[in-house]
Write a protein that holds these residues in place. Structure first.
Motif, PDB file in Angstrom:
ATOM      1  N   UNK A 116       0.834  -1.209   0.000  1.00  0.00           N
ATOM      2  CA  UNK A 116       0.000   0.000   0.000  1.00  0.00           C
ATOM      3  C   UNK A 116       0.867   1.256   0.000  1.00  0.00           C
ATOM      4  N   UNK A 117       1.953   1.226   0.783  1.00  0.00           N
ATOM      5  CA  UNK A 117       2.850   2.377   0.844  1.00  0.00           C
ATOM      6  C   UNK A 117       3.415   2.706  -0.543  1.00  0.00           C
ATOM      7  N   UNK A 118       3.899   1.674  -1.243  1.00  0.00           N
ATOM      8  CA  UNK A 118       4.521   1.904  -2.541  1.00  0.00           C
ATOM      9  C   UNK A 118       3.492   2.273  -3.600  1.00  0.00           C
ATOM     10  N   UNK A 119       2.334   1.681  -3.526  1.00  0.00           N
ATOM     11  CA  UNK A 119       1.288   2.030  -4.482  1.00  0.00           C
ATOM     12  C   UNK A 119       0.858   3.477  -4.291  1.00  0.00           C
ATOM     13  N   UNK A 120       0.742   3.898  -3.029  1.00  0.00           N
ATOM     14  CA  UNK A 120       0.359   5.272  -2.736  1.00  0.00           C
ATOM     15  C   UNK A 120       1.422   6.246  -3.232  1.00  0.00           C
ATOM     16  N   UNK A 121       2.700   5.878  -3.046  1.00  0.00           N
ATOM     17  CA  UNK A 121       3.795   6.739  -3.501  1.00  0.00           C
ATOM     18  C   UNK A 121       3.802   6.849  -5.019  1.00  0.00           C
ATOM     19  N   UNK A 122       3.587   5.726  -5.699  1.00  0.00           N
ATOM     20  CA  UNK A 122       3.543   5.746  -7.164  1.00  0.00           C
ATOM     21  C   UNK A 122       2.385   6.593  -7.669  1.00  0.00           C
ATOM     22  N   UNK A 123       1.244   6.449  -7.010  1.00  0.00           N
ATOM     23  CA  UNK A 123       0.069   7.209  -7.415  1.00  0.00           C
ATOM     24  C   UNK A 123       0.289   8.702  -7.203  1.00  0.00           C
ATOM     25  N   UNK A 124       0.929   9.041  -6.080  1.00  0.00           N
ATOM     26  CA  UNK A 124       1.204  10.441  -5.768  1.00  0.00           C
ATOM     27  C   UNK A 124       2.132  11.055  -6.801  1.00  0.00           C
ATOM     28  N   UNK A 125       3.093  10.262  -7.288  1.00  0.00           N
ATOM     29  CA  UNK A 125       4.042  10.751  -8.269  1.00  0.00           C
ATOM     30  C   UNK A 125       3.558  10.554  -9.707  1.00  0.00           C
ATOM     31  N   UNK A 126       2.288  10.110  -9.832  1.00  0.00           N
ATOM     32  CA  UNK A 126       1.697   9.876 -11.158  1.00  0.00           C
ATOM     33  C   UNK A 126       2.556   8.922 -11.984  1.00  0.00           C
ATOM     34  N   UNK A 127       3.085   7.898 -11.284  1.00  0.00           N
ATOM     35  CA  UNK A 127       3.998   6.966 -11.959  1.00  0.00           C
ATOM     36  C   UNK A 127       3.616   5.524 -11.659  1.00  0.00           C
ATOM     37  N   UNK A 128       2.317   5.286 -11.553  1.00  0.00           N
ATOM     38  CA  UNK A 128       1.844   3.953 -11.217  1.00  0.00           C
ATOM     39  C   UNK A 128       2.161   2.964 -12.317  1.00  0.00           C
TER      40      UNK A 128
END
Length: 213
Positions: free
Chosen positions: A197-209
């Motif tokens: 969840x942490x990494x998915x949230x970070x990717x989503x925040x950086x628009x790099x999912x």
């Protein structure tokens, strides 16, 4: 009015309670760091003669000890409860540190797992007893390796090489016992989901999912 209240209690309230507990309170927390910035693996080779690194990978880290075949059930538990569920993620790896001289035994484990699992995410690496002790000691864990340089525990290491777990006194957990399938299905799975969840949230925040996680 009474009838409506009874219907609410009997049908609606249980559904709301189920959704609350199914979502999991831990899903919205950050898994604490037990030991920050652990050392990377040495120039230890895998069964394929490759060097394995902890950098930029979510790693489930284990220590087989010399009695790897005797404890093979632990690997099958881990494979069934965690690995098979998430082995499609490119950013995930399972690394087992083994004493030199146990290569043939490790190969037998991989062959057995490979009969029903894609084992590309499993990496058995080999080091001398001294190297294993030194590497384990720098993890600064409460638990210790046994006389065979092994432990039934496995550890979650994030992409920045931080060893993660639970720090609360009442539920302190630095590793997860592969001997007990229920612990893998409950505590470990819950904590592993938090890391994802942490990494998915970070990717989503950086628009790099990506589909890697």
């Amino acid at each position: 009015m009474k009838k409506n209240i009874v219907l609410f209690v009997l049908f609606v309230l249980p559904i709301v309670a189920y959704l609350f507990f199914a979502s999991g309170v831990n899903s919205f927390t950050k898994l604490p760091t037990i030991t920050p910035k652990i050392a990377d693996l040495g120039n230890w080779k895998s069964l394929k003669g490759e060097k394995v690194t902890l950098n930029d990978k979510i790693t489930i880290l284990g220590f087989s000890g010399s009695e790897i075949l005797k404890n093979r059930g632990n690997f099958f538990n881990l494979n069934e409860k965690i690995y098979q569920r998430y082995n499609g993620f490119k950013d995930l790896q399972f690394v087992v540190v083994c004493p030199l001289g146990t290569e043939q035994d490790a190969e037998k484990i991989v062959e057995s797992l490979g009969a029903f699992t894609d084992v590309s995410g499993w990496h058995f690496v080999f080091a001398s007893p001294e190297e294993i002790k030194k590497f384990y000691d720098q993890l600064h864990l409460k638990g210790k390796l046994d006389q065979n340089l092994g432990t039934s525990n496995v550890y979650i290491v994030d992409k920045e090489r931080n060893l993660r777990g639970r720090k609360d006194k009442e539920e302190y957990k630095e590793g997860y016992n592969t001997f007990h399938p229920s612990e893998l299905s409950n505590e470990m799975l819950d904590d592993f989901k938090i890391i994802l969840y942490e990494y998915r949230a970070a990717l989503k925040k950086n628009h790099n999912a990506t589909k890697e996680l």
